[in-house]
Design a protein around this motif. Structure first.
Motif, PDB file in Angstrom:
ATOM      1  N   ARG A 127     -34.655  69.435  13.106  1.00 37.35           N
ATOM      2  CA  ARG A 127     -35.997  68.715  13.668  1.00 37.35           C
ATOM      3  C   ARG A 127     -35.860  67.194  13.831  1.00 37.35           C
ATOM      4  NH1 ARG A 127     -40.270  72.632  11.399  1.00 37.35           N
ATOM      5  NH2 ARG A 127     -39.229  71.961   9.280  1.00 37.35           N
ATOM      6  N   VAL A 128     -34.725  66.860  14.301  1.00 37.76           N
ATOM      7  CA  VAL A 128     -34.733  65.274  14.427  1.00 37.76           C
ATOM      8  C   VAL A 128     -34.759  64.888  15.984  1.00 37.76           C
ATOM      9  CG1 VAL A 128     -33.220  63.310  14.115  1.00 37.76           C
ATOM     10  CG2 VAL A 128     -33.220  65.058  12.433  1.00 37.76           C
ATOM     11  N   LEU A 129     -34.029  65.648  16.712  1.00 38.54           N
ATOM     12  CA  LEU A 129     -34.017  65.207  18.336  1.00 38.54           C
ATOM     13  C   LEU A 129     -35.437  65.280  18.852  1.00 38.54           C
ATOM     14  CD1 LEU A 129     -30.529  67.135  19.670  1.00 38.54           C
ATOM     15  CD2 LEU A 129     -31.266  64.405  18.627  1.00 38.54           C
ATOM     16  N   ILE A 130     -35.942  66.524  18.309  1.00 42.43           N
ATOM     17  CA  ILE A 130     -37.496  66.579  19.096  1.00 42.43           C
ATOM     18  C   ILE A 130     -38.409  65.699  18.805  1.00 42.43           C
ATOM     19  CG2 ILE A 130     -37.039  69.218  18.874  1.00 42.43           C
ATOM     20  CD1 ILE A 130     -39.062  69.234  16.504  1.00 42.43           C
ATOM     21  N   ASN A 131     -38.256  64.370  17.903  1.00 39.52           N
ATOM     22  CA  ASN A 131     -39.248  63.548  17.480  1.00 39.52           C
ATOM     23  C   ASN A 131     -38.726  62.306  18.278  1.00 39.52           C
ATOM     24  OD1 ASN A 131     -41.090  64.696  15.554  1.00 39.52           O
ATOM     25  ND2 ASN A 131     -39.132  65.036  14.485  1.00 39.52           N
ATOM     26  N   LEU A 132     -37.871  62.588  19.159  1.00 40.72           N
ATOM     27  CA  LEU A 132     -37.541  61.136  20.317  1.00 40.72           C
ATOM     28  C   LEU A 132     -38.018  61.505  21.272  1.00 40.72           C
ATOM     29  CD1 LEU A 132     -33.683  60.866  19.266  1.00 40.72           C
ATOM     30  CD2 LEU A 132     -35.440  59.545  18.378  1.00 40.72           C
ATOM     31  N   PRO A 133     -38.659  60.555  21.971  1.00 41.93           N
ATOM     32  CA  PRO A 133     -39.640  61.008  23.288  1.00 41.93           C
ATOM     33  C   PRO A 133     -38.875  60.973  24.575  1.00 41.93           C
ATOM     34  CG  PRO A 133     -39.678  58.592  22.542  1.00 41.93           C
ATOM     35  CD  PRO A 133     -38.744  59.088  21.470  1.00 41.93           C
ATOM     36  N   THR A 134     -37.647  60.874  24.856  1.00 40.09           N
ATOM     37  CA  THR A 134     -36.979  60.912  25.777  1.00 40.09           C
ATOM     38  C   THR A 134     -35.663  61.442  25.942  1.00 40.09           C
ATOM     39  OG1 THR A 134     -35.922  58.755  25.726  1.00 40.09           O
ATOM     40  CG2 THR A 134     -38.156  58.672  26.806  1.00 40.09           C
ATOM     41  N   ARG A 135     -35.291  62.152  26.933  1.00 42.65           N
ATOM     42  CA  ARG A 135     -34.018  62.819  27.161  1.00 42.65           C
ATOM     43  C   ARG A 135     -32.728  61.802  26.930  1.00 42.65           C
ATOM     44  NH1 ARG A 135     -35.291  67.457  25.752  1.00 42.65           N
ATOM     45  NH2 ARG A 135     -36.137  68.974  27.253  1.00 42.65           N
ATOM     46  N   GLU A 136     -33.069  60.637  27.431  1.00 47.84           N
ATOM     47  CA  GLU A 136     -32.157  59.611  27.105  1.00 47.84           C
ATOM     48  C   GLU A 136     -31.874  59.038  25.551  1.00 47.84           C
ATOM     49  OE1 GLU A 136     -33.696  59.729  30.921  1.00 47.84           O
ATOM     50  OE2 GLU A 136     -34.597  59.407  29.208  1.00 47.84           O
ATOM     51  N   LEU A 137     -32.859  58.952  24.799  1.00 45.53           N
ATOM     52  CA  LEU A 137     -32.949  58.641  23.632  1.00 45.53           C
ATOM     53  C   LEU A 137     -32.200  59.905  22.788  1.00 45.53           C
ATOM     54  CD1 LEU A 137     -36.249  56.788  22.728  1.00 45.53           C
ATOM     55  CD2 LEU A 137     -33.965  55.804  22.896  1.00 45.53           C
ATOM     56  N   GLN A 138     -32.708  60.963  23.126  1.00 42.56           N
ATOM     57  CA  GLN A 138     -31.797  62.279  22.431  1.00 42.56           C
ATOM     58  C   GLN A 138     -30.433  62.160  22.832  1.00 42.56           C
ATOM     59  OE1 GLN A 138     -33.958  65.680  24.107  1.00 42.56           O
ATOM     60  NE2 GLN A 138     -35.570  65.692  22.519  1.00 42.56           N
ATOM     61  N   ALA A 139     -30.007  61.823  23.999  1.00 42.48           N
ATOM     62  CA  ALA A 139     -28.648  61.953  24.256  1.00 42.48           C
ATOM     63  C   ALA A 139     -28.017  60.851  23.469  1.00 42.48           C
ATOM     64  CB  ALA A 139     -28.300  61.650  25.767  1.00 42.48           C
ATOM     65  N   ASP A 140     -28.706  59.448  23.210  1.00 46.04           N
ATOM     66  CA  ASP A 140     -28.193  58.413  22.387  1.00 46.04           C
ATOM     67  C   ASP A 140     -28.085  58.935  21.001  1.00 46.04           C
ATOM     68  OD1 ASP A 140     -28.164  56.840  24.626  1.00 46.04           O
ATOM     69  OD2 ASP A 140     -30.102  55.844  24.154  1.00 46.04           O
ATOM     70  N   ALA A 141     -29.034  59.778  20.552  1.00 42.21           N
ATOM     71  CA  ALA A 141     -28.727  60.427  19.116  1.00 42.21           C
ATOM     72  C   ALA A 141     -27.605  61.304  19.066  1.00 42.21           C
ATOM     73  CB  ALA A 141     -30.036  61.003  18.767  1.00 42.21           C
ATOM     74  N   VAL A 142     -27.283  62.057  20.079  1.00 42.83           N
ATOM     75  CA  VAL A 142     -26.083  62.955  19.786  1.00 42.83           C
ATOM     76  C   VAL A 142     -24.829  61.903  19.977  1.00 42.83           C
ATOM     77  CG1 VAL A 142     -24.678  64.717  21.113  1.00 42.83           C
ATOM     78  CG2 VAL A 142     -27.365  64.842  20.922  1.00 42.83           C
ATOM     79  N   ALA A 143     -24.947  61.057  20.700  1.00 44.27           N
ATOM     80  CA  ALA A 143     -23.643  60.058  20.698  1.00 44.27           C
ATOM     81  C   ALA A 143     -23.474  59.546  19.521  1.00 44.27           C
ATOM     82  CB  ALA A 143     -23.822  59.081  21.908  1.00 44.27           C
ATOM     83  N   GLU A 144     -24.564  59.108  18.802  1.00 45.12           N
ATOM     84  CA  GLU A 144     -24.368  58.137  17.510  1.00 45.12           C
ATOM     85  C   GLU A 144     -23.949  59.079  16.453  1.00 45.12           C
ATOM     86  OE1 GLU A 144     -25.189  54.709  14.846  1.00 45.12           O
ATOM     87  OE2 GLU A 144     -24.443  55.331  16.660  1.00 45.12           O
ATOM     88  N   VAL A 145     -24.434  60.325  16.449  1.00 44.20           N
ATOM     89  CA  VAL A 145     -23.909  61.306  15.309  1.00 44.20           C
ATOM     90  C   VAL A 145     -22.562  61.587  15.772  1.00 44.20           C
ATOM     91  CG1 VAL A 145     -24.182  63.704  14.452  1.00 44.20           C
ATOM     92  CG2 VAL A 145     -26.213  62.355  14.912  1.00 44.20           C
ATOM     93  N   ALA A 146     -22.175  61.824  16.875  1.00 47.55           N
ATOM     94  CA  ALA A 146     -20.681  62.041  17.345  1.00 47.55           C
ATOM     95  C   ALA A 146     -19.589  61.047  16.778  1.00 47.55           C
ATOM     96  CB  ALA A 146     -20.366  62.342  18.560  1.00 47.55           C
ATOM     97  N   ARG A 147     -20.335  59.824  17.050  1.00 46.58           N
ATOM     98  CA  ARG A 147     -19.474  58.651  16.681  1.00 46.58           C
ATOM     99  C   ARG A 147     -19.021  58.502  14.978  1.00 46.58           C
ATOM    100  NH1 ARG A 147     -20.444  54.008  13.978  1.00 46.58           N
ATOM    101  NH2 ARG A 147     -22.353  54.270  13.784  1.00 46.58           N
ATOM    102  N   VAL A 148     -19.808  58.976  14.230  1.00 49.57           N
ATOM    103  CA  VAL A 148     -19.444  58.995  12.925  1.00 49.57           C
ATOM    104  C   VAL A 148     -19.068  60.231  12.163  1.00 49.57           C
ATOM    105  CG1 VAL A 148     -21.351  57.546  12.466  1.00 49.57           C
ATOM    106  CG2 VAL A 148     -21.994  59.727  12.121  1.00 49.57           C
ATOM    107  N   MET A 149     -18.650  61.117  13.120  1.00 46.69           N
ATOM    108  CA  MET A 149     -18.081  62.368  12.629  1.00 46.69           C
ATOM    109  C   MET A 149     -16.523  62.093  12.753  1.00 46.69           C
ATOM    110  SD  MET A 149     -20.575  65.494  14.298  1.00 46.69           S
ATOM    111  CE  MET A 149     -19.444  66.602  13.838  1.00 46.69           C
ATOM    112  N   LYS A 150     -15.751  62.941  11.713  1.00 52.13           N
ATOM    113  CA  LYS A 150     -14.394  62.667  11.793  1.00 52.13           C
ATOM    114  C   LYS A 150     -13.730  63.596  12.810  1.00 52.13           C
ATOM    115  CE  LYS A 150     -13.773  61.538   6.770  1.00 52.13           C
ATOM    116  NZ  LYS A 150     -13.127  62.058   5.566  1.00 52.13           N
TER     117      LYS A 150
END
Length: 245
Positions: free
Chosen positions: A62-85
């Protein structure tokens, strides 16, 4: 509130008695052998502050739902993907638009009001998320819904205790959690029959964990069986299992 959550988490690590009480109340099935390799920090999912390809496991609830726009949610997914091996796993639990609608459909069917939608939440749209995940090199390996637990706690439980509001910590919910281990979704319940599930399986668990509600439960079961509800998709929280390419 994140700072308060981290403070409790720090106490969980340091205070063995507190840790034991917390696990007993909130996660009785959990087994934690060691905590000396765990640390908690307050961070920002839009800027995690870690190098690329740092982690082989990520858990986010329940992290993405606390971001107010789809753009920010997409940025969050990209940031998590960045730190994943490459090959890393991400276990993500979010409230989705489709899951919320599934619960409301069943609540409406039985004369209950729809679940409150909080102003500060933007629920994840599942088709949108699938596209964003693919763009960021994430493969959705599985999608798990908690249909039986959600139907029994978000639809049946309110009917049992009406006009009062159900308590999350009630023994009733413990019963629902226990039976959902073996019958997690509508398909598994359908195999044994809704009649058997309601009258024998769940009633037996309710007798063990919250016997004071048996009489009220028995009164509403005939109406539920008569309605023949299909509660597939009745799960406002959805677990996504993702793998980084």
């Amino acid at each position: 509130y994140a700072e308060k959550m981290v403070a409790h988490a720090q106490r969980f690590l340091k205070d063995k008695a507190y840790r034991k009480r917390t696990l007993k109340e909130y996660a009785p099935d959990a087994k934690i052998d060691k905590v000396d390799n765990i640390r908690f920090e307050t961070g920002n999912i839009l800027d995690l502050g870690f190098p690329d390809k740092q982690f082989d496991k990520v858990v986010a609830e329940r992290v993405l739902i606390n971001l107010p726009t789809r753009e920010l949610q997409a940025d969050a997914v990209a940031e998590v993907a960045r730190v994943m091996k490459p090959g890393a796993t991400w276990v993500m639990v979010e409230v989705t638009e489709q899951g919320h609608a599934g619960v409301d459909r069943l609540r409406t069917k039985f004369g209950l009001s729809i679940i409150e939608k909080y102003w500060h939440n933007l629920y994840v749209d599942e088709p949108w998320f699938a596209k964003v995940a693919k763009r960021e090199g994430l493969v959705i390996k599985a999608i798990n819904r908690f249909e039986t637990y959600q139907f029994m706690t978000k639809v049946v439980h309110p009917m049992v205790v009406a006009p009062a509001e159900p308590s999350f910590m009630a023994g009733y919910n413990v019963a629902a959690r226990e039976v959902a281990k073996k019958y997690p979704d509508f398909a598994s319940v359908k195999k044994i029959g809704l009649d058997r599930f309601m009258k024998r399986v769940f009633r037996g668990a309710l007798k063990k964990f919250d016997p004071a509600k048996l009489a009220a439960y028995d009164r509403i079961v005939p109406a539920i069986l008569k309605a023949k509800p299909d509660f597939s998709g009745c799960s406002h929280q959805v677990l996504f299992l993702l793998r980084k390419k």
